[in-house]
Design a protein around this motif. Structure first.
Motif, PDB file in Angstrom:
ATOM      1  N   TRP A 170       3.370 -38.653 -70.683  1.00 20.91           N
ATOM      2  CA  TRP A 170       4.611 -39.710 -71.023  1.00 20.91           C
ATOM      3  C   TRP A 170       5.317 -39.392 -71.940  1.00 20.91           C
ATOM      4  N   ASN A 171       5.298 -38.393 -72.940  1.00 23.24           N
ATOM      5  CA  ASN A 171       6.173 -38.158 -73.905  1.00 23.24           C
ATOM      6  C   ASN A 171       7.318 -37.222 -73.243  1.00 23.24           C
ATOM      7  N   SER A 172       6.631 -36.070 -72.551  1.00 29.02           N
ATOM      8  CA  SER A 172       7.547 -35.204 -71.802  1.00 29.02           C
ATOM      9  C   SER A 172       8.440 -35.907 -70.648  1.00 29.02           C
ATOM     10  N   ASN A 227       2.272 -37.754 -81.708  1.00 28.43           N
ATOM     11  CA  ASN A 227       3.590 -37.306 -81.985  1.00 28.43           C
ATOM     12  C   ASN A 227       4.250 -39.060 -81.926  1.00 28.43           C
ATOM     13  N   GLY A 247       2.382 -29.413 -71.009  1.00 27.87           N
ATOM     14  CA  GLY A 247       1.746 -30.159 -72.297  1.00 27.87           C
ATOM     15  C   GLY A 247       0.966 -29.612 -72.985  1.00 27.87           C
ATOM     16  N   SER A 248       0.144 -30.234 -74.048  1.00 30.66           N
ATOM     17  CA  SER A 248      -0.856 -29.802 -74.668  1.00 30.66           C
ATOM     18  C   SER A 248      -2.291 -29.542 -74.577  1.00 30.66           C
ATOM     19  N   GLN A 252      -2.040 -34.497 -79.227  1.00 34.69           N
ATOM     20  CA  GLN A 252      -0.963 -34.128 -79.660  1.00 34.69           C
ATOM     21  C   GLN A 252       0.183 -35.303 -78.803  1.00 34.69           C
ATOM     22  N   GLY A 253      -0.130 -35.783 -77.376  1.00 33.72           N
ATOM     23  CA  GLY A 253       0.454 -36.556 -77.041  1.00 33.72           C
ATOM     24  C   GLY A 253       0.518 -38.076 -77.418  1.00 33.72           C
ATOM     25  N   GLN A 283      -0.904 -39.174 -65.782  1.00 26.63           N
ATOM     26  CA  GLN A 283       0.092 -38.429 -65.329  1.00 26.63           C
ATOM     27  C   GLN A 283       0.691 -38.801 -63.716  1.00 26.63           C
ATOM     28  N   TRP A 290       4.639 -22.094 -77.169  1.00 28.58           N
ATOM     29  CA  TRP A 290       5.060 -23.364 -77.548  1.00 28.58           C
ATOM     30  C   TRP A 290       6.458 -23.300 -77.933  1.00 28.58           C
ATOM     31  N   ALA A 291       7.122 -24.467 -77.197  1.00 26.34           N
ATOM     32  CA  ALA A 291       8.585 -24.366 -77.442  1.00 26.34           C
ATOM     33  C   ALA A 291       9.104 -25.851 -78.135  1.00 26.34           C
ATOM     34  N   GLN A 334      10.383 -28.429 -77.392  1.00 24.96           N
ATOM     35  CA  GLN A 334      10.708 -29.154 -76.210  1.00 24.96           C
ATOM     36  C   GLN A 334      11.865 -29.841 -76.098  1.00 24.96           C
ATOM     37  N   TYR A 359      12.887 -25.191 -66.783  1.00 24.02           N
ATOM     38  CA  TYR A 359      11.804 -25.001 -67.969  1.00 24.02           C
ATOM     39  C   TYR A 359      10.513 -25.808 -67.361  1.00 24.02           C
TER      40      TYR A 359
HETATM   41  N1  UDP Z   1       5.598 -30.134 -76.575  1.00 23.01           N
HETATM   42  C1  UDP Z   1       6.435 -29.228 -77.391  1.00 23.01           C
HETATM   43  N2  UDP Z   1       6.411 -28.015 -77.174  1.00 23.01           N
HETATM   44  C2  UDP Z   1       5.949 -27.437 -76.028  1.00 23.01           C
HETATM   45  C3  UDP Z   1       5.184 -28.453 -75.031  1.00 23.01           C
HETATM   46  C4  UDP Z   1       5.108 -29.622 -75.359  1.00 23.01           C
HETATM   47  O1  UDP Z   1       6.887 -29.602 -78.341  1.00 23.01           O
HETATM   48  O2  UDP Z   1       6.029 -26.493 -75.778  1.00 23.01           O
HETATM   49  C5  UDP Z   1       5.634 -31.520 -76.978  1.00 23.01           C
HETATM   50  C6  UDP Z   1       6.350 -32.466 -76.291  1.00 23.01           C
HETATM   51  O3  UDP Z   1       7.632 -32.348 -76.629  1.00 23.01           O
HETATM   52  C7  UDP Z   1       5.682 -33.783 -76.070  1.00 23.01           C
HETATM   53  C8  UDP Z   1       4.148 -33.244 -76.370  1.00 23.01           C
HETATM   54  O4  UDP Z   1       4.035 -32.041 -76.946  1.00 23.01           O
HETATM   55  O5  UDP Z   1       6.081 -34.531 -77.381  1.00 23.01           O
HETATM   56  C9  UDP Z   1       3.216 -33.412 -75.098  1.00 23.01           C
HETATM   57  O6  UDP Z   1       3.037 -34.836 -74.751  1.00 23.01           O
HETATM   58  P1  UDP Z   1       2.857 -35.076 -73.306  1.00 23.01           P
HETATM   59  O7  UDP Z   1       2.503 -36.836 -73.417  1.00 23.01           O
HETATM   60  O8  UDP Z   1       4.146 -34.895 -72.719  1.00 23.01           O
HETATM   61  O9  UDP Z   1       1.578 -34.564 -72.790  1.00 23.01           O
HETATM   62  P2  UDP Z   1       0.221 -34.075 -73.458  1.00 23.01           P
HETATM   63  O10 UDP Z   1       0.299 -32.969 -74.048  1.00 23.01           O
HETATM   64  O11 UDP Z   1      -0.456 -35.428 -74.050  1.00 23.01           O
HETATM   65  O12 UDP Z   1      -0.635 -33.747 -71.978  1.00 23.01           O
END
Ligand code: UDP
Length: 498
Positions: A399-401, A27, A319-320, A23-24, A421, A378-379, A381, A315
């Protein structure tokens, strides 16, 4: 992007993008694809079947599944495993065994694109797909890389040999014996915390874990331990070394970051990486991450959130991919109870090791959720972070968060698990100073105290003010004349001339 849509009607060049299937990483790659599309390029996304993409939000792209199409291949079947260690093995495996099949796929695409008079001008892959450089070279196709984490993180990774020379990884080895590693990837190492830190019998620590690292003064010694790398022979370090080598061999690096956020790191990258760098982020200022969500975001809580006081809600999302130990999970539960503030908690299924979903939550906590909290799987975000009721983000610092929080001016509580992280958490707390790093583990009192610091006590105004300034810098950077905007224009010109 609107004025650039005009250009898209006369598109002549195609770019092929290849995300890592998490996911990270998905996106930002799809956000980048959209940015390039609206700057005039046709887009093909190649992807694995593992964590296959929902394509319906992207009718303007061409999608091609590659690499793990052979269901009889036992090696690739391993990719369906969910443990993060196995996921890393999966990445290594695909990097090792996919060269020939990707070459054939791309070769065919190149032939097709010539027939359609829409030449493929560039391959953009996640930096961790290091094997794609030699494939691209053999096809004389320029390859650029997308780095989905911070510049700071890459600079630290590039310093692994120096850190090893200085003996920091000996320390990490003595701290991270196999038993400690089995405790889970997220344990924070602290000599004051018996459960998290077990110094093996008969070993002496040479460095003070709390001291700064002279070679990289932003870091504390324990941050190196938290990278969970045992020196250059460690499999993760080998993966990173290959990634770094093939990044240097690429035609350029695209960053989901912006210059004002990491100015000194940018100087260092320019010095150490002999290829052009384009800092065009944050990408989600152009297109929301939710478009490429692997899980369906819930919205039922929005009316609850609408009714909360401004900046009153904490909040929480890790993450994913991160998973909590049961005992840490219970500390979170108690910490939230003590903190007495409203909260919105993203609990993915299986976020707690050995548990399906909320089955471990005690009844008294479920009552408390009814009174002043909300739990979702899941939200959306970005929307939550932009909401006026959101006061702070307890994050794992993916990094996305991290970027999403910065863009909305929301201060953070940092609980990193692994990989980049811990490095990004350190940067957020010690350089940007927009977060409190829970660096001594998951104790409920520490949690409640961190929550109070960013949301209740006087200090919260300082966090908010710094976060507000950063938000302003982001907004300026993506406007005409801003650093990200200008870098994007350079990137578009650069790709079209490749
Ligand atoms: N995300 C989301 N809803 C959630 C949790 C996470 O849409 O409930 C999205 C968040 O906006 C971000 C991505 O999932 O774009 C997570 O990427 P991140 O690099 O923060 O963490 P990873 O999931 O790779 O550990």
């Amino acid at each position: 992007m609107e004025n650039q849509i005009v250009r898209s009607s006369c598109r002549r060049q195609r770019v092929v993008l290849f995300p890592l299937p998490f996911q990270g990483h998905i996106n930002p790659m799809l956000q980048l694809a959209n940015i390039l599309y609206f700057n005039g390029f046709s887009i093909t996304i190649i992807h694995t079947n593992f964590n296959s993409l929902y394509t319906s939000n992207y009718p303007h792209f061409t999608f091609r599944a590659v690499l793990d199409n052979d269901s009889k291949d036992n090696n690739l079947a391993k990719l369906s495993s969910k443990g993060i260690g196995d996921l890393l093995s999966g990445i290594m495996l695909l990097n090792q065994c996919s060269e020939e099949s990707l070459r054939q796929e791309l070769d065919q695409m190149l032939i097709d694109s010539k027939q359609q008079q829409e030449p493929i001008v560039c391959l953009i892959t996640d930096a961790l797909w290091y094997f794609t450089q030699s494939v691209a070279d053999s096809l004389k196709l320029p390859r650029m890389v997308l780095r989905t984490s911070s510049l700071f993180c890459l600079n630290v990774y590039a310093s692994i040999p120096v850190l090893e020379d200085q003996g920091y990884f000996n320390q990490a080895n003595s701290v991270f014996d196999e038993e400690n590693i089995d405790l889970g990837l997220k344990n924070i190492i602290s000599p004051n915390n018996e459960r998290d830190f077990k110094k093996p019998e008969g070993t002496e620590l040479v460095f003070d874990l709390e001291e700064r690292v002279p070679e990289i003064p932003v870091l504390k010694v324990k941050d190196i331990s938290n990278m969970r790398i045992k020196g250059q022979t460690d499999p993760t370090a080998k993966l990173l070394a290959k990634m770094l080598k093939q990044t240097k061999a690429s035609s350029g690096i695209i960053w989901n970051s912006f210059k004002e956020l990491e100015e000194p790191e940018f100087q260092k990258i320019c010095k150490d990486f002999p290829v052009p760098s384009f800092l065009i982020g944050p990408f989600h200022k152009y297109f929301p991450a939710s478009l490429s969500s692997l899980l369906e975001p819930e919205r039922s809580f929005m009316s609850w959130l609408d009714h909360q006081a401004p900046k009153s809600v904490l909040y929480i999302s890790f993450g994913s991919a991160a998973q909590l130990e049961k005992q840490d999970f219970m500390e979170v539960v108690h910490g939230l109870a003590i903190s007495k503030l409203p909260f919105l908690w993203v609990m993915r299924p299986a976020i707690v090791k050995g548990s399906e979903w909320i089955d471990l939550l005690p009844n008294w906590f479920l009552d408390l959720v009814g009174e002043r909290g909300y739990i979702v799987k899941w939200a959306p975000q970005q929307e939550v972070l932009a909401h006026q009721a959101t006061g702070a983000f307890w994050t794992h610092n993916g990094w996305n968060s991290t970027l999403e929080s910065i863009c909305e001016g929301v201060p953070m509580i940092c609980s990193p698990f692994w990989g980049d992280q811990p490095l990004d958490a350190r940067y957020v707390s010690d350089v940007l100073k927009v977060g409190v790093y829970l660096e001594n583990g998951w104790g409920k009192e520490e949690i409640a105290s961190a929550v109070r610091r960013v949301m209740v006590e006087e200090e919260r105004e300082e966090f908010r003010e710094r976060a507000r300034c950063l938000k302003e810098k982001v907004n300026v950077s993506v406007m005409k004349g801003g650093s990200s905007y200008e870098s994007l224009q350079s990137l578009v010109g650069y790709i079209s001339l490749l």
